[in-house]
Motif scaffolding. Structure first.
Motif, PDB file in Angstrom:
ATOM      1  N   ASP B  84       0.811  -1.215   0.000  1.00  6.16           N
ATOM      2  CA  ASP B  84       0.000   0.000   0.000  1.00  6.16           C
ATOM      3  C   ASP B  84       0.842   1.262   0.000  1.00  6.16           C
ATOM      4  O   ASP B  84       0.381   2.325  -0.397  1.00  6.16           O
ATOM      5  CB  ASP B  84      -0.917   0.024   1.242  1.00  6.16           C
ATOM      6  N   GLN B  85       2.079   1.157   0.481  1.00  9.55           N
ATOM      7  CA  GLN B  85       2.898   2.360   0.643  1.00  9.55           C
ATOM      8  C   GLN B  85       3.570   2.806  -0.648  1.00  9.55           C
ATOM      9  O   GLN B  85       4.248   3.822  -0.678  1.00  9.55           O
ATOM     10  CB  GLN B  85       3.916   2.136   1.764  1.00  9.55           C
ATOM     11  N   ALA B  86       3.396   2.006  -1.706  1.00 10.38           N
ATOM     12  CA  ALA B  86       3.797   2.425  -3.055  1.00 10.38           C
ATOM     13  C   ALA B  86       5.301   2.638  -3.228  1.00 10.38           C
ATOM     14  O   ALA B  86       5.734   3.407  -4.072  1.00 10.38           O
ATOM     15  CB  ALA B  86       3.034   3.679  -3.482  1.00 10.38           C
ATOM     16  N   ALA B 182       6.189   3.590 -10.305  1.00 12.92           N
ATOM     17  CA  ALA B 182       6.344   5.026 -10.565  1.00 12.92           C
ATOM     18  C   ALA B 182       6.208   5.772  -9.249  1.00 12.92           C
ATOM     19  O   ALA B 182       5.203   5.627  -8.552  1.00 12.92           O
ATOM     20  CB  ALA B 182       5.272   5.498 -11.546  1.00 12.92           C
ATOM     21  N   LYS B 183       7.246   6.547  -8.908  1.00 16.43           N
ATOM     22  CA  LYS B 183       7.153   7.262  -7.624  1.00 16.43           C
ATOM     23  C   LYS B 183       8.082   8.457  -7.576  1.00 16.43           C
ATOM     24  O   LYS B 183       8.980   8.614  -8.400  1.00 16.43           O
ATOM     25  CB  LYS B 183       7.461   6.299  -6.465  1.00 16.43           C
ATOM     26  N   HIS B 184       7.818   9.260  -6.564  1.00 17.36           N
ATOM     27  CA  HIS B 184       8.600  10.471  -6.323  1.00 17.36           C
ATOM     28  C   HIS B 184      10.025  10.122  -5.884  1.00 17.36           C
ATOM     29  O   HIS B 184      10.259   9.104  -5.247  1.00 17.36           O
ATOM     30  CB  HIS B 184       7.894  11.286  -5.233  1.00 17.36           C
ATOM     31  N   HIS B 185      10.952  10.984  -6.216  1.00 18.95           N
ATOM     32  CA  HIS B 185      12.337  10.810  -5.778  1.00 18.95           C
ATOM     33  C   HIS B 185      12.918  12.200  -5.550  1.00 18.95           C
ATOM     34  O   HIS B 185      12.782  13.074  -6.407  1.00 18.95           O
ATOM     35  CB  HIS B 185      13.113  10.054  -6.859  1.00 18.95           C
ATOM     36  N   GLY B 186      13.563  12.384  -4.418  1.00 18.60           N
ATOM     37  CA  GLY B 186      14.067  13.704  -4.053  1.00 18.60           C
ATOM     38  C   GLY B 186      15.013  14.280  -5.094  1.00 18.60           C
ATOM     39  O   GLY B 186      14.812  15.383  -5.596  1.00 18.60           O
ATOM     40  N   LEU B 187      16.033  13.524  -5.437  1.00 15.44           N
ATOM     41  CA  LEU B 187      17.065  14.042  -6.336  1.00 15.44           C
ATOM     42  C   LEU B 187      16.571  14.115  -7.780  1.00 15.44           C
ATOM     43  O   LEU B 187      16.720  15.144  -8.432  1.00 15.44           O
ATOM     44  CB  LEU B 187      18.318  13.157  -6.252  1.00 15.44           C
ATOM     45  N   ILE B 230       5.464  -0.191 -16.445  1.00 11.76           N
ATOM     46  CA  ILE B 230       5.543   0.711 -15.298  1.00 11.76           C
ATOM     47  C   ILE B 230       4.291   0.560 -14.453  1.00 11.76           C
ATOM     48  O   ILE B 230       3.172   0.694 -14.940  1.00 11.76           O
ATOM     49  CB  ILE B 230       5.737   2.171 -15.745  1.00 11.76           C
ATOM     50  N   ASP B 231       4.525   0.254 -13.196  1.00 10.67           N
ATOM     51  CA  ASP B 231       3.431   0.042 -12.253  1.00 10.67           C
ATOM     52  C   ASP B 231       3.009   1.388 -11.676  1.00 10.67           C
ATOM     53  O   ASP B 231       3.739   1.990 -10.898  1.00 10.67           O
ATOM     54  CB  ASP B 231       3.916  -0.910 -11.149  1.00 10.67           C
ATOM     55  N   LEU B 236       3.544   7.189  -5.606  1.00  6.22           N
ATOM     56  CA  LEU B 236       4.001   7.916  -4.422  1.00  6.22           C
ATOM     57  C   LEU B 236       4.337   9.339  -4.857  1.00  6.22           C
ATOM     58  O   LEU B 236       5.149   9.547  -5.754  1.00  6.22           O
ATOM     59  CB  LEU B 236       5.236   7.203  -3.859  1.00  6.22           C
ATOM     60  N   LEU B 237       3.656  10.305  -4.236  1.00  9.11           N
ATOM     61  CA  LEU B 237       3.785  11.689  -4.708  1.00  9.11           C
ATOM     62  C   LEU B 237       4.818  12.484  -3.925  1.00  9.11           C
ATOM     63  O   LEU B 237       5.258  13.539  -4.363  1.00  9.11           O
ATOM     64  CB  LEU B 237       2.431  12.392  -4.603  1.00  9.11           C
ATOM     65  N   ASN B 238       5.171  11.991  -2.762  1.00  9.83           N
ATOM     66  CA  ASN B 238       6.067  12.763  -1.912  1.00  9.83           C
ATOM     67  C   ASN B 238       6.844  11.838  -0.988  1.00  9.83           C
ATOM     68  O   ASN B 238       6.459  10.696  -0.795  1.00  9.83           O
ATOM     69  CB  ASN B 238       5.246  13.735  -1.057  1.00  9.83           C
TER      70      ASN B 238
END
Lengths: 526, 303
Positions: B84-86, B182-187, B230-231, B236-238
């Protein structure tokens, strides 16, 4: 006609020893992550039946530690059976017996010159624990054994296997690999640790164990007879035990029983001392006249006695009482080492060191390989106690295994939600090393790995001049103290060679209010 | 140099018979010679069925897996997080792909990732172990990478990185199927298909972050998936790439699939309301001719 042969009594003892040793190794191997957040059984049960550690940790903390209740059973059984524990159960004793052929003893040590030493050690340890110098874990046989197995033997075994199977994998022809690779997979699934671990003090831990084994050269079970404070405690109890060995009196010049006695418990008059006899039952088997028997009786006169020198005994107690006060004159008493980062759930420092029995289980079970034995960061009394060394490894955010295996509750058994609220330290950046600050090079590996759901490491986009004096925009990390739990993954994963640009210290650790940090949120930061 | 010669070098190096580091300089097909990139996407609650829908217009799994092939299905299992935490690829998506590959007659299907958190925790808590253990087929091998099997490879076409240690099975796979989440990444703002390939790298992977976009493109010259799925079932947006807070997760029930790794990343970027050119690795890979990033030039099919 068939003659029914009786199984010699010592066979039962051997069977018990082997069973206990096998159980011990099984528990040792199982002291690891098993795919579940909770560990069902671990080698900590061994420590919980150890009355020496129960007493010394309880004395140090000032109340009885409930987790150690099983140790009382050991004492009660000793009251009935004598030092059976040393002969039938103790894995260290079994290993010493097992290596008898490899390290043969020179003499019988009948004179028992050092016999009283263990009582002095026991007295010193208990009085020391009371006054604030808890050292029982240094010499307790289980602590010595598990610690050296966990910190030295287990990793070395894995290194050996890896080296061997890497060479076969790379050099040997396919048909050899057809044999060796399944073997390697089997060993990995059974006795080898999941991955290679690295420990401080590995050699020192091993050396202490080796010394115990090399002392066998002087006399059999030298450690058990003369040094083991657990043995001393059981000996004191066994003085009142009901089961006593009785040897023959009119048996001429035969000294078989004395010769075979691994504990040197039989004197010239063939009295079997309950203080030393560990009920191995070898003497029964070797007595040509079948004159030795073990019977329950409460009337037996104890001979020989403790043979303590009063002066030495009082001296050892005085030493235990006086030494702790010297600790208070160290700089450490005023300012603790900032790298003394204790595992999550660790009690306040004094209580923690008092309870920690230096068994090394928390370090063995630490899946991040973050927990390491302290050398002098916590003073001499803290040697072998666990600290987080974040450059080597880190505290896994969702893991609570160290608290689960700690036999004495020096590390509290926290559930995952509680554990996440515990702050064991705080990260800080070395801006001369950190690439986005020092060189204008993008990095942010620390931020990527920061595990708190609201990341404790955040970043600002800043335009800087890099080393070639070009203007570049980079993301520079900074820490929000309130969110940082001190897990150290940032320091572990910092990709710089050598020193990390992120350093975790014990600042802000929640177990010590005196270490509180000036949180920005308390100073008006939104 | 052809692929067979490269694999020979890998085998020789692994057997200790050659001190020479394998060179990889197999070129990508020139853009002019290529068919327009085809990309499919679909939305639905049943993730297994979703996999079939996105694969359909691409020709089905049989297009990518031939009988007897060594197939690598490479999900993201990098983090000790639950489905669930993506933070990891959804296990049902991986399971469906593995089953399709087995159905297509794969000789073996390998599933692995070099994790960031502790290996066993990641495999278990991502739900991957549970999802794959149900597949009772000896051809499926779900395992932790073995340190002995990283092979140094000289990346002849690399601009920012010249040599990488790459997992042997990834190099030797006949069919490499990339299944990122597919998710957010800081860098890098987002982590998609190209970033997911870091899971086959050995050594100190952190140094990839110094010029991450170009280095990922350089890696993509060697690790060329036949298929990228791509899943985006939930994204995850943040606080990526590991998240942990469900408030940062948005459920999209979407999969994106393409034979073109750059096109897949480019399209998935739009799911976050970003443009393909905002992701450095996409731009760099496009620059190396590894695929198409201009959405107008991609044939996008809603399946």
């Amino acid at each position: 006609m068939k003659i029914k042969k009786r199984i010699p009594a010592y066979y039962w003892r051997r069977a018990s020893q082997l069973a206990c040793l096998a159980l011990f190794f099984f528990l040792f191997i199982r002291t690891d992550y098993s795919g579940s957040d909770t560990i069902e059984y671990a080698v900590n049960v061994l420590f919980r039946i150890d009355p020496l550690l129960a007493l010394s940790a309880s004395v140090a903390t000032g109340f009885f530690i409930v987790q150690m209740l099983p140790a009382v059973v050991t004492l009660l059984l000793t009251l009935i059976l004598g030092r059976f524990f040393c002969g039938w159960v103790c894995p260290m004793g079994t290993l010493l017996d097992g290596c008898h052929k490899i390290v043969p003893s020179k003499g019988q040590g009948r004179e028992g010159r050092y016999r009283a030493l263990k009582f002095y050690i026991l007295g010193f340890l208990l009085v020391g624990a009371w006054f604030g110098l808890p050292l029982a874990g240094y010499v307790d046989p289980f602590s010595i054994l598990v610690r050296s197995l966990a910190l030295a033997v287990d990793p070395a075994l894995n290194a050996l296997a890896t080296t061997f199977f890497t060479s076969t994998y790379q050099q040997a022809p396919a048909w050899v690999n057809g044999l060796t690779e399944p073997l390697y997979a089997f060993l990995k699934a059974t006795i080898l640790p999941f991955n290679q671990k690295y420990y401080d003090l590995a050699l020192l831990s091993l050396a202490i164990l080796l010394v115990v084994f090399l002392l066998e050269r002087l006399e059999r079970r030298f450690f058990c007879r003369n040094i083991c404070p657990l043995g001393a405690m059981l000996a004191v109890t066994a003085r009142f035990s009901l089961l006593r060995g009785r040897a023959g009196t009119k048996c001429g010049t035969c000294r078989n029983c004395q010769d075979v006695c691994r504990m040197g418990a039989i004197d010239e008059e063939r009295n079997i001392s309950p203080l030393d006899c560990n009920l191995c039952l070898d003497c029964i088997h070797h007595c040509p006249g079948n004159k030795i028997s073990f019977q329950f009786s409460s009337l037996q006169q104890v001979r020989p006695s403790f043979a303590l020198s009063r002066r030495s005994f009082v001296g050892s107690l005085a030493l235990g009482a006086a030494l702790p006060f010297f600790l208070k004159s160290r700089t450490l008493a005023r300012q603790s080492d900032p790298l003394l980062i204790r595992p999550p759930g660790a009690l306040s420092e004094e209580e923690f060191v008092g309870r920690c029995v230096r068994c090394g289980e928390c370090m063995k079970v630490c899946i991040g390989n973050g927990l390491q034995p302290a050398f002098l960061q916590g003073g001499v009394e803290g040697m072998f106690s666990p600290i987080l060394k974040a450059r080597t490894g880190y505290c896994e955010y969702n893991c609570t295994l160290c608290g689960q295996v700690c036999p004495t509750g020096a590390i509290k058994n926290l559930d995952v939600a509680e554990k996440k609220k515990v702050k064991i330290g705080n990260a800080c950046f070395d801006l001369d090393l950190c690439l986005p600050y020092a060189k204008g090079i993008p990095c942010m590996v620390c931020e990527e790995h920061c595990p708190t759901p609201d990341k404790a490491i955040k970043f600002r986009e800043v335009e800087v001049e890099n080393s070639r004096r070009e203007k570049v925009t980079v993301k520079q990390p900074y820490l929000v103290d309130e969110l940082c739990v001190g897990c150290g993954i940032c320091e572990t994963k910092c990709p710089l060679p050598g020193a990390s640009a992120v350093l975790v210290t014990s600042a802000g650790e929640s177990r010590n209010p005196a270490q509180a940090l000036p949180y920005t949120s308390r100073t008006g930061y939104p | 140099m052809d692929r067979r010669e490269f694999l020979r070098q890998v085998a020789l190096w692994s057997a200790g018979l050659s001190a020479g580091v394998p060179h990889f300089r197999i070129g990508a097909t020139l853009a002019a010679e290529r068919q327009p990139s085809l990309l499919t996407h679909a939305t639905g609650k049943d993730y297994q069925e979703l996999v079939d829908r996105v694969l359909g217009p691409l020709g089905g799994m049989g297009k990518f897996v031939r009988r007897g092939d060594k197939v690598v299905v490479k999900p993201n299992i990098g983090w000790d997080r639950n489905p669930d935490q993506a933070a990891n690829t959804h296990p049902q998506v991986v399971r469906a792909l593995v089953e399709r590959a087995l159905d297509a007659g794969a000789g073996e299907v390998l599933v692995f990732d070099r994790t960031c958190n502790e290996e066993r925790r990641c495999y278990i808590n991502s739900g991957m172990e549970d999802a794959l253990v149900g597949i009772k087929d000896k051809r499926l091998k779900f395992f932790h990478p073995d340190d002995r099997k990283y092979v140094p490879v000289d990346i002849e076409r690399g601009k920012a990185v010249r040599r990488l240690e790459i997992y042997r099975d990834a190099l030797e796979a006949d069919s490499y199927i990339n299944v990122p989440v597919a998710k957010h990444h800081g860098l890098s703002r987002l982590t998609l298909g190209l970033k997911n390939s870091m899971g086959v790298l050995g050594g100190n992977r952190g140094v990839m972050h110094h010029s991450l976009g170009q280095k990922l493109a350089d890696l993509a010259t060697v690790i060329q998936p036949k298929l990228t799925v791509i899943d985006a079932t939930r994204i995850l947006l943040n606080n990526g790439p590991q998240g942990g807070n469900l408030a940062d997760v948005r459920v999209l029930d979407t999969l994106v699939a393409s034979t073109d790794p750059v096109a897949a990343d480019a399209y998935a970027t739009t799911l976050f309301g970003l443009k393909p050119e905002e992701i450095e690795s996409t731009v760099a890979a496009y620059g190396l001719g590894l695929g198409e990033m201009e959405l107008t030039k991609i044939r996008i099919i809603k399946a």
